[in-house]
Design a protein around this motif. Sequence first.
Motif, PDB file in Angstrom:
ATOM      1  N   UNK A  22      34.220 -13.779  -5.085  1.00  0.00           N
ATOM      2  CA  UNK A  22      33.462 -15.055  -5.348  1.00  0.00           C
ATOM      3  C   UNK A  22      33.709 -15.226  -6.820  1.00  0.00           C
ATOM      4  N   UNK A  23      34.090 -14.407  -7.806  1.00  0.00           N
ATOM      5  CA  UNK A  23      34.331 -14.597  -9.306  1.00  0.00           C
ATOM      6  C   UNK A  23      35.319 -15.730  -9.437  1.00  0.00           C
ATOM      7  N   UNK A  24      36.158 -15.984  -8.761  1.00  0.00           N
ATOM      8  CA  UNK A  24      37.204 -17.138  -9.093  1.00  0.00           C
ATOM      9  C   UNK A  24      36.777 -18.397  -8.516  1.00  0.00           C
ATOM     10  N   UNK A  25      35.635 -18.510  -7.716  1.00  0.00           N
ATOM     11  CA  UNK A  25      35.289 -19.914  -7.135  1.00  0.00           C
ATOM     12  C   UNK A  25      34.015 -20.375  -8.153  1.00  0.00           C
ATOM     13  N   UNK A  26      33.521 -19.358  -8.972  1.00  0.00           N
ATOM     14  CA  UNK A  26      32.361 -19.842 -10.073  1.00  0.00           C
ATOM     15  C   UNK A  26      31.135 -20.196  -9.250  1.00  0.00           C
ATOM     16  N   UNK A  27      30.646 -19.382  -8.284  1.00  0.00           N
ATOM     17  CA  UNK A  27      29.464 -19.587  -7.312  1.00  0.00           C
ATOM     18  C   UNK A  27      28.645 -18.420  -7.420  1.00  0.00           C
ATOM     19  N   UNK A  28      28.780 -17.438  -8.492  1.00  0.00           N
ATOM     20  CA  UNK A  28      27.917 -16.466  -8.567  1.00  0.00           C
ATOM     21  C   UNK A  28      26.714 -17.047  -9.277  1.00  0.00           C
ATOM     22  N   UNK A  29      25.536 -16.380  -9.034  1.00  0.00           N
ATOM     23  CA  UNK A  29      24.407 -17.035 -10.033  1.00  0.00           C
ATOM     24  C   UNK A  29      24.506 -16.578 -11.446  1.00  0.00           C
ATOM     25  N   UNK A  30      23.812 -17.424 -12.255  1.00  0.00           N
ATOM     26  CA  UNK A  30      23.750 -17.178 -13.530  1.00  0.00           C
ATOM     27  C   UNK A  30      23.169 -15.905 -14.022  1.00  0.00           C
ATOM     28  N   UNK A  31      23.950 -15.097 -14.867  1.00  0.00           N
ATOM     29  CA  UNK A  31      23.561 -13.696 -15.307  1.00  0.00           C
ATOM     30  C   UNK A  31      23.745 -12.611 -14.357  1.00  0.00           C
ATOM     31  N   UNK A  32      24.594 -12.921 -13.316  1.00  0.00           N
ATOM     32  CA  UNK A  32      24.796 -12.197 -12.054  1.00  0.00           C
ATOM     33  C   UNK A  32      25.738 -10.771 -12.825  1.00  0.00           C
ATOM     34  N   UNK A  33      25.124  -9.709 -12.485  1.00  0.00           N
ATOM     35  CA  UNK A  33      25.762  -8.440 -12.937  1.00  0.00           C
ATOM     36  C   UNK A  33      26.179  -7.392 -11.751  1.00  0.00           C
ATOM     37  N   UNK A  34      27.310  -7.382 -11.261  1.00  0.00           N
ATOM     38  CA  UNK A  34      28.031  -6.744  -9.923  1.00  0.00           C
ATOM     39  C   UNK A  34      27.308  -5.154 -10.028  1.00  0.00           C
ATOM     40  N   UNK A  35      27.042  -4.670 -11.159  1.00  0.00           N
ATOM     41  CA  UNK A  35      26.752  -3.022 -11.125  1.00  0.00           C
ATOM     42  C   UNK A  35      25.191  -3.053 -10.718  1.00  0.00           C
ATOM     43  N   UNK A  36      24.352  -4.200 -10.992  1.00  0.00           N
ATOM     44  CA  UNK A  36      22.934  -4.130 -10.904  1.00  0.00           C
ATOM     45  C   UNK A  36      22.525  -4.967  -9.684  1.00  0.00           C
ATOM     46  N   UNK A  37      23.140  -6.268  -9.369  1.00  0.00           N
ATOM     47  CA  UNK A  37      22.665  -7.058  -8.412  1.00  0.00           C
ATOM     48  C   UNK A  37      23.087  -7.116  -7.087  1.00  0.00           C
ATOM     49  N   UNK A  38      22.483  -7.355  -6.067  1.00  0.00           N
ATOM     50  CA  UNK A  38      23.046  -7.401  -4.903  1.00  0.00           C
ATOM     51  C   UNK A  38      23.464  -8.988  -4.500  1.00  0.00           C
ATOM     52  N   UNK A  39      24.351  -9.187  -3.458  1.00  0.00           N
ATOM     53  CA  UNK A  39      24.799 -10.480  -3.448  1.00  0.00           C
ATOM     54  C   UNK A  39      24.613 -10.765  -1.762  1.00  0.00           C
ATOM     55  N   UNK A  40      23.245 -10.975  -1.358  1.00  0.00           N
ATOM     56  CA  UNK A  40      23.465 -11.430  -0.008  1.00  0.00           C
ATOM     57  C   UNK A  40      23.951 -13.038   0.435  1.00  0.00           C
ATOM     58  N   UNK A  41      24.296 -12.716   1.555  1.00  0.00           N
ATOM     59  CA  UNK A  41      24.945 -14.298   2.228  1.00  0.00           C
ATOM     60  C   UNK A  41      24.711 -14.324   3.537  1.00  0.00           C
ATOM     61  N   UNK A  42      25.078 -15.553   3.914  1.00  0.00           N
ATOM     62  CA  UNK A  42      24.763 -15.811   5.300  1.00  0.00           C
ATOM     63  C   UNK A  42      25.826 -17.108   5.544  1.00  0.00           C
ATOM     64  N   UNK A  43      26.051 -17.160   6.828  1.00  0.00           N
ATOM     65  CA  UNK A  43      27.091 -18.330   7.370  1.00  0.00           C
ATOM     66  C   UNK A  43      27.525 -18.335   8.683  1.00  0.00           C
ATOM     67  N   UNK A  44      28.802 -18.640   9.016  1.00  0.00           N
ATOM     68  CA  UNK A  44      29.322 -18.590  10.316  1.00  0.00           C
ATOM     69  C   UNK A  44      30.535 -17.562  10.261  1.00  0.00           C
ATOM     70  N   UNK A  45      31.044 -17.102  11.553  1.00  0.00           N
ATOM     71  CA  UNK A  45      32.183 -16.040  11.447  1.00  0.00           C
ATOM     72  C   UNK A  45      32.957 -16.191  12.556  1.00  0.00           C
ATOM     73  N   UNK A  46      34.132 -16.136  12.465  1.00  0.00           N
ATOM     74  CA  UNK A  46      35.311 -16.252  13.590  1.00  0.00           C
ATOM     75  C   UNK A  46      36.425 -15.415  13.494  1.00  0.00           C
ATOM     76  N   UNK A  47      37.071 -14.932  14.330  1.00  0.00           N
ATOM     77  CA  UNK A  47      38.194 -14.056  14.401  1.00  0.00           C
ATOM     78  C   UNK A  47      39.525 -14.852  14.270  1.00  0.00           C
ATOM     79  N   UNK A  48      40.510 -14.254  13.416  1.00  0.00           N
ATOM     80  CA  UNK A  48      41.739 -14.973  13.213  1.00  0.00           C
ATOM     81  C   UNK A  48      42.864 -13.884  13.015  1.00  0.00           C
ATOM     82  N   UNK A  49      43.995 -14.628  12.768  1.00  0.00           N
ATOM     83  CA  UNK A  49      45.193 -13.579  12.932  1.00  0.00           C
ATOM     84  C   UNK A  49      45.404 -13.335  11.118  1.00  0.00           C
ATOM     85  N   UNK A  50      46.131 -12.387  10.809  1.00  0.00           N
ATOM     86  CA  UNK A  50      46.197 -12.003   9.481  1.00  0.00           C
ATOM     87  C   UNK A  50      47.084 -12.928   8.885  1.00  0.00           C
TER      88      UNK A  50
END
Length: 196
Positions: free
Chosen positions: A73-101
Amino acid sequence: MKINCGTLLVAAVALVVAAGCFGAGPDSSSRQTDIDLKAADVVGVWQNDKDGSVLQFDENGSFAATNLPYQKFIEFGVLPDGFDGKRDKLPGSGRWSTDTALGYPEGPQSVVNLRVRVLAGRSTAGSIPVEAEGRDGETVLVFYVGDPDLNNRILYRRCLQGCPTVTPKSQEASSGIGGLRPAGLPAESLGTADTD
């Protein structure tokens, strides 16, 4: 014929580098990438062995996760302000589907696309792939971080018993612990109720 030790060392290093570039590196022989997923193969709880992160896929096409890989998500600029990947968790939810590679439109359904709608309790819109692979006779789900040839991956195995569950509502209310609760533990213990 005289062989110089320096020449021998350079040749050995070149052989090791070439082996890594052509798939003879660690873990390449046991990896099967032509998995053809059906929805029933994906539905359920998947867990990361290293940090206990959970991906939960429901039959209705929704998913919830306790700690998505922030690197995606780094390149999309959607991480919360002050997010630290070593310290913070990044919960998420949405929709899923299967696809080809990517690049194989006629290939097997070997990718689970996650269309993330809530990330760390905030509305967002983005999609990240999770690849299905066979390892030692078991299907696993893998997030690759960076170049897949570098084998930097986050691996999830299907959880078969005593599995934690994830609910989007508990994620938003208590993102500090990523919405995780062990199976059988009432939602009230997180300060939220499952009312879906």
